[in-house]
Design a protein around this motif. Structure first.
Motif, PDB file in Angstrom:
ATOM      1  N   ALA A  94      42.293  15.810  16.578  1.00 14.07           N
ATOM      2  CA  ALA A  94      41.846  17.094  17.117  1.00 14.07           C
ATOM      3  C   ALA A  94      43.023  17.960  17.528  1.00 14.07           C
ATOM      4  N   GLU A  95      44.091  17.330  18.021  1.00 14.68           N
ATOM      5  CA  GLU A  95      45.217  18.098  18.559  1.00 14.68           C
ATOM      6  C   GLU A  95      46.459  17.212  18.627  1.00 14.68           C
ATOM      7  N   ILE A  96      47.623  17.870  18.569  1.00 15.93           N
ATOM      8  CA  ILE A  96      48.900  17.196  18.786  1.00 15.93           C
ATOM      9  C   ILE A  96      49.456  17.727  20.106  1.00 15.93           C
ATOM     10  N   THR A  97      49.789  16.830  21.033  1.00 15.95           N
ATOM     11  CA  THR A  97      50.291  17.250  22.343  1.00 15.95           C
ATOM     12  C   THR A  97      51.765  17.619  22.264  1.00 15.95           C
ATOM     13  N   SER A  98      52.268  18.212  23.338  1.00 19.20           N
ATOM     14  CA  SER A  98      53.663  18.637  23.369  1.00 19.20           C
ATOM     15  C   SER A  98      54.635  17.460  23.410  1.00 19.20           C
ATOM     16  N   ASP A  99      54.172  16.297  23.881  1.00 17.17           N
ATOM     17  CA  ASP A  99      55.056  15.133  23.907  1.00 17.17           C
ATOM     18  C   ASP A  99      54.947  14.285  22.643  1.00 17.17           C
ATOM     19  N   GLY A 100      54.251  14.767  21.616  1.00 15.69           N
ATOM     20  CA  GLY A 100      54.222  14.100  20.321  1.00 15.69           C
ATOM     21  C   GLY A 100      53.121  13.089  20.125  1.00 15.69           C
ATOM     22  N   MET A 120      56.572   8.912  12.695  1.00 16.75           N
ATOM     23  CA  MET A 120      55.854   9.853  11.846  1.00 16.75           C
ATOM     24  C   MET A 120      55.959  11.243  12.457  1.00 16.75           C
ATOM     25  N   GLU A 121      56.079  12.226  11.621  1.00 17.15           N
ATOM     26  CA  GLU A 121      56.129  13.616  12.062  1.00 17.15           C
ATOM     27  C   GLU A 121      54.725  14.049  12.507  1.00 17.15           C
ATOM     28  N   PRO A 122      54.557  14.498  13.744  1.00 20.40           N
ATOM     29  CA  PRO A 122      53.225  14.849  14.249  1.00 20.40           C
ATOM     30  C   PRO A 122      52.535  15.953  13.447  1.00 20.40           C
ATOM     31  N   SER A 123      53.285  16.879  12.883  1.00 20.55           N
ATOM     32  CA  SER A 123      52.668  17.981  12.147  1.00 20.55           C
ATOM     33  C   SER A 123      51.961  17.514  10.874  1.00 20.55           C
ATOM     34  N   GLU A 124      52.305  16.332  10.361  1.00 22.30           N
ATOM     35  CA  GLU A 124      51.656  15.801   9.160  1.00 22.30           C
ATOM     36  C   GLU A 124      50.226  15.336   9.414  1.00 22.30           C
ATOM     37  N   LEU A 125      49.872  15.123  10.683  1.00 23.02           N
ATOM     38  CA  LEU A 125      48.585  14.525  11.012  1.00 23.02           C
ATOM     39  C   LEU A 125      47.499  15.516  11.407  1.00 23.02           C
ATOM     40  N   ALA A 126      47.763  16.791  11.387  1.00 25.05           N
ATOM     41  CA  ALA A 126      46.775  17.781  11.828  1.00 25.05           C
ATOM     42  C   ALA A 126      45.515  17.682  10.976  1.00 25.05           C
ATOM     43  N   GLY A 127      44.389  17.307  11.611  1.00 23.66           N
ATOM     44  CA  GLY A 127      43.111  17.207  10.921  1.00 23.66           C
ATOM     45  C   GLY A 127      42.925  15.959  10.089  1.00 23.66           C
ATOM     46  N   ALA A 128      43.814  14.995  10.179  1.00 26.66           N
ATOM     47  CA  ALA A 128      43.737  13.776   9.363  1.00 26.66           C
ATOM     48  C   ALA A 128      42.728  12.786   9.943  1.00 26.66           C
ATOM     49  N   SER A 138      44.101   8.834  22.885  1.00 32.62           N
ATOM     50  CA  SER A 138      45.490   9.256  22.782  1.00 32.62           C
ATOM     51  C   SER A 138      46.245   8.205  21.977  1.00 32.62           C
ATOM     52  N   VAL A 139      46.912   8.648  20.903  1.00 31.37           N
ATOM     53  CA  VAL A 139      47.637   7.743  20.010  1.00 31.37           C
ATOM     54  C   VAL A 139      49.122   8.051  20.092  1.00 31.37           C
ATOM     55  N   VAL A 179      42.700  12.166  19.345  1.00 34.86           N
ATOM     56  CA  VAL A 179      41.707  11.926  18.295  1.00 34.86           C
ATOM     57  C   VAL A 179      40.314  11.999  18.893  1.00 34.86           C
ATOM     58  N   SER A 180      39.432  12.751  18.237  1.00 30.65           N
ATOM     59  CA  SER A 180      38.024  12.769  18.615  1.00 30.65           C
ATOM     60  C   SER A 180      37.390  11.533  17.993  1.00 30.65           C
ATOM     61  N   ALA A 181      37.148  10.520  18.815  1.00 29.39           N
ATOM     62  CA  ALA A 181      36.766   9.202  18.305  1.00 29.39           C
ATOM     63  C   ALA A 181      35.269   9.071  18.094  1.00 29.39           C
TER      64      ALA A 181
END
Length: 85
Positions: free
Chosen positions: A8-14, A60-68, A54-55, A18-20
């Motif tokens: 659902a979102e990537i936080t500022s601390d990386g 892994m680069e956090p930007s790769e996971l948006a919406g995954a 929270s994962v 996840v909406s589980a």
């Protein structure tokens, strides 16, 4: 492997939020759709009907996971639970 939910979102601390669809255990391994390990479950929060997880990402680069879509696999227990007397 069980379906965990969608990022659902990537936080500022990386970390990834996840909406589980189900409640995993803390410390369970988290995988992407290609079965690559991307991190572990750190915390669960939110309502019981629709929890958020929270994962903590590992390598892994956090930007790769948006919406995954993410999947989880439980931690195997050590075989020394029962002891002989």
């Amino acid at each position: 492997m069980d379906f965990l939910g969608t990022v659902a979102e990537i936080t500022s601390d990386g970390r990834a939020v996840v909406s589980a669809s189900a409640s995993p255990e803390t410390g369970d391994s988290v995988f992407d759709s290609r079965r690559r390990r991307i991190g572990k479950v750190v915390r669960m929060f939110g309502p019981v009907d629709g929890p958020y997880v929270s994962v903590e990402l590992e390598g892994m680069e956090p930007s790769e996971l948006a919406g995954a879509d993410l999947y989880t696999q439980g931690v195997k227990q050590n075989g020394k639970v029962k002891r002989r007397h």
